[in-house]
Design an enzyme around this catalytic site. Structure first.
Site, PDB file in Angstrom:
ATOM      1  N   SER C  45      10.945  73.373 -60.360  1.00 19.00           N
ATOM      2  CA  SER C  45      10.903  72.612 -61.604  1.00 19.00           C
ATOM      3  C   SER C  45       9.710  73.131 -62.390  1.00 19.00           C
ATOM      4  CB  SER C  45      10.768  71.115 -61.314  1.00 19.00           C
ATOM      5  OG  SER C  45      11.007  70.381 -62.495  1.00 19.00           O
ATOM      6  N   GLU C  46       9.937  73.527 -63.654  1.00 14.76           N
ATOM      7  CA  GLU C  46       8.920  74.314 -64.352  1.00 14.76           C
ATOM      8  C   GLU C  46       7.664  73.527 -64.714  1.00 14.76           C
ATOM      9  OE1 GLU C  46      12.021  73.831 -65.493  1.00 14.76           O
ATOM     10  OE2 GLU C  46      12.047  73.505 -67.664  1.00 14.76           O
ATOM     11  N   ASN C  47       7.681  72.211 -64.536  1.00 16.56           N
ATOM     12  CA  ASN C  47       6.448  71.459 -64.752  1.00 16.56           C
ATOM     13  C   ASN C  47       5.473  71.573 -63.581  1.00 16.56           C
ATOM     14  OD1 ASN C  47       8.454  69.874 -63.394  1.00 16.56           O
ATOM     15  ND2 ASN C  47       7.154  68.088 -63.611  1.00 16.56           N
ATOM     16  N   SER C  87       3.690  78.337 -62.744  1.00 15.14           N
ATOM     17  CA  SER C  87       5.118  78.063 -62.765  1.00 15.14           C
ATOM     18  C   SER C  87       5.875  79.135 -63.561  1.00 15.14           C
ATOM     19  CB  SER C  87       5.361  76.691 -63.385  1.00 15.14           C
ATOM     20  OG  SER C  87       6.715  76.352 -63.300  1.00 15.14           O
TER      21      SER C  87
END
Lengths: 217, 231, 217, 231
Positions: C45-47, C87
């Site tokens: 998840s890119e967060n 990320s």
């Protein structure tokens, strides 16, 4: 005239409370021994340590804990470890308040040569080029002349340079000089040193104005 | 998905002659001792080694130099190494010296998918020769490029079988950057644990960057400058 | 024809053991529900999370633990947290094996538009432009036509594009298509869908060769 | 050296009208709640806010939008926010939308002393308009520049009085990058401890990057999408 420890002691007078400082190998390392009592100065070692402490006791020695000179060290409370990219992020983004380096030559515009002697085996620049290109406040600690008695404070560097226009202050065995756009401005004399001795030992533009005080060590 | 191999020999099995390797460590601190020994046993030749230093005569990358396995060293400081000096002066060994911060950032850029970036280090020096320069906010910078290594070989303190890594003290140095930079990353660890045993808040290199992992043995951890105080 | 879950189920067949996968918001998120038993697939998840688990129970809810859709989630053993730069380092350096995204339009060269409709309030591209510019393997999950019945598989995108030449495969309610230099190559039909239906609903270059099998769901 | 202040009001005291601020957080996760409230109380105007998102109507940066304190938002996704939309459409508010990875890397570059770098995100799109493009290894990239904020305001889980910071779970997000990017960095923490209480191996932001730190209070930590499973 100052010995190595005298130079280190004089440079320590430039420290301020809250400073983050990177000390190069050799004489600069000795500055850590003269941090004024009660002053909070944090030492950065570019291999990835902030908050470097003194050498360890035999029992404390840890092969995984060294400084940039590859010496075993300790940490102080509040220290942090980080990778080499983060380390140079601190340096390049101007978070290090003071960098103290040795030098082979400095010219009167603040160029520094301290990494390579043509014809000799070149070991590399390590972090020196990053430090001199990035630090906002660089003090050079060195002998005023080389072993042959020739000035190391020059009009032009003869050795390959490490960085341009970066040295702000030089502390030698003879004196303290600021580098301004007028050249080497003589600020203080070491005990027993005369202005004449400094003039004789300085090849670059030297500015002597007013009465030059003797260092208060 | 199985990233775990039994030992260093298996880990380096796919490294062949003329490969470009990154090797973690600063001086002899945090170097992948087991993998270097395996590369020496394997006898692979013509290597390009990107590593901050080049070891000493009888330890670290110095062991590969003894075996004449290294074609080129890319380092910031090559230190005290008689065999290194002999090979360099005889022309057997090629050396590229890079400012340490630039070396670190070129590793980081490789792992970040950033092909090039500007840095001030080396402007006006011979390091700048042939490089694009540009002014930003009144200061001059050089354009530097990401490395493109075939393999990165790193040493961590702890790792799990998913490849998550944790480093200890200043043995961290270039290791995380290189781990993220490799097309194929090999990690040797002192302690290999199951997924879930490492706190996810305190992982230094997420497992996605690591392809091969193994538990190393018999770490010597040689000290270059043993400086002690009376205490 | 497939519903949203059917599209997600078909895309899940593209997963391979050991894959690291980034799933976009909406239909792509549903793919997580169809990861084959026994297959190790790690969700990014890119967060700042690798190893995302299912939604938490009421007791597990943690405001500090969300996914890129701002939904509360959990972690699986072997997970790691990291900052946003790390990320996108994973994403840009090609470490994510598969990215599944929704789209408003895709053209027959693999351009994608999924972030902006002129005249409507623009909310932003989030991480979509980084993902489409970097992922080596992008599958688009979408309806074949819009609400007005117009094809979303075009010769040229009419909306502002998110990235050029990046989509490799499209799974719609009607079919599976690969995007090659010849255009949309029809690979599989959804149950009950004919080649004619796909032809009618596809504006871009469509390649139909040989017998097109029906999906095996 | 004293970096510690009593509260948020003291921490933001030196922020004046028209300042460029970075604010950490992703959605409402990991946002500097206390500092935002203090900025609202202070009533400082004309701010440029660099933050991945813009909060919601009645929380986070949304509170500053309500007070018309923000001149410009620099974000990747501005989300659901009626007042934001009203100000944008009326021309009161300027918005610059940036791909999330580019936003992160431009923060990171500021903290790394890297003035500019190449990234592939946005090539061929309207994000590329007016930007230098270049090909590396057959792929096209854009040149993007480091941010230059006056202040960075971040929220950490734990911190010590020397400014060392640790973040929790995905509340980390942009916070460490922004902490390293500020000319003056303000950190609010849930737990403030003495130097030596945090393990130096697991510091996310070394204290050198933090100028001002305080212990925050009354964290609401509002959840945007409360998704739960039956368990």
């Amino acid at each position: 005239m100052l010995d190595k420890n005298g130079i280190a002691k004089r440079i320590a007078q430039e420290l301020q409370d809250g400073y983050y400082v990177n000390l190069g190998i050799g004489v600069p390392t000795l500055v850590a021994n003269y941090i004024p009592e009660g002053m909070s100065v944090t030492l950065q070692s570019e291999n990835g340590l902030l908050g470097m402490g003194p050498f360890p006791t035999e029992a404390e020695v840890d092969a995984d804990l060294i400084n940039a000179g590859k010496q075993t060290v300790t940490t102080l409370p509040g220290s942090a470890f980080f990778d080499s990219a983060t380390s140079f992020s601190m340096i390049r983004s101007g978070r290090v308040d003071l960098t103290v380096l040795g030098a082979m030559e400095v010219n009167d515009r603040g160029d520094i040569a301290n990494w390579k002697i043509p014809g000799k085996m070149v070991k590399g620049m390590g972090g020196a080029m990053d430090l001199v290109a990035s630090a906002k406040n660089i003090i050079v600690a060195m002998m005023h002349t080389n072993k042959a008695g020739q000035s190391k404070l020059l009009k032009e560097c003869t050795l390959p340079i490490t960085g341009l226009n970066c040295v702000k202050k030089v502390v030698t065995n003879l004196c303290v000089m600021d580098i301004t756009n007028r050249g080497f401005e003589l600020r203080e004399l070491a005990p027993g040193v005369t202005v004449e001795m400094v003039k004789e030992a300085t090849e670059g533009r030297l500015v002597v104005e007013g009465n030059i005080p003797t260092m208060n060590l | 998905m199985n990233k775990v191999v039994e030992n260093a020999d298996q880990a380096v099995a796919s490294i062949s002659d003329n490969a470009v390797l990154m090797l973690g460590g600063f001086g002899l601190c945090g170097i992948p001792e087991n993998s270097i020994s395996a590369l020496v046993r394997k006898g692979v030749k013509g290597l390009t080694c990107i590593s901050n230093n080049a070891g000493v005569d009888d330890f670290g990358i110095g062991l590969m130099l003894q075996g004449k396995q290294v074609k080129k060293m890319v380092s910031s400081y090559v230190g005290e190494n008689a065999e290194f000096e002999r090979q360099l002066l005889s022309g057997e060994l090629e050396v590229e010296l890079i400012p340490q911060g630039t070396l670190a950032e070129r590793c980081r850029a490789a792992g970040a998918g950033v092909p090039a970036f500007f840095t001030p280090a080396g402007y006006g020096t011979e390091v700048a020769e042939g490089k694009e320069t540009r002014e930003f906010n009144g200061k001059m910078y050089l354009l530097e490029h990401a490395f493109d290594p075939d393999f990165a070989i790193v040493k961590a303190w702890k790792g799990d079988t998913d490849g998550n890594l944790i480093f200890k003290a200043t043995a961290r140095n270039f290791n995380p950057l290189m781990a993220m930079a490799g097309k194929h990353t090999i990690a040797e660890v002192e302690e290999l644990v199951e997924p879930g045993e490492l706190d996810p808040n305190f992982i230094h290199v997420p497992g996605i960057f690591v392809n091969t992992i193994f538990k190393g043995t018999d770490y010597e951890k040689r000290i270059e400058q043993r400086t002690v105080s009376a205490g």
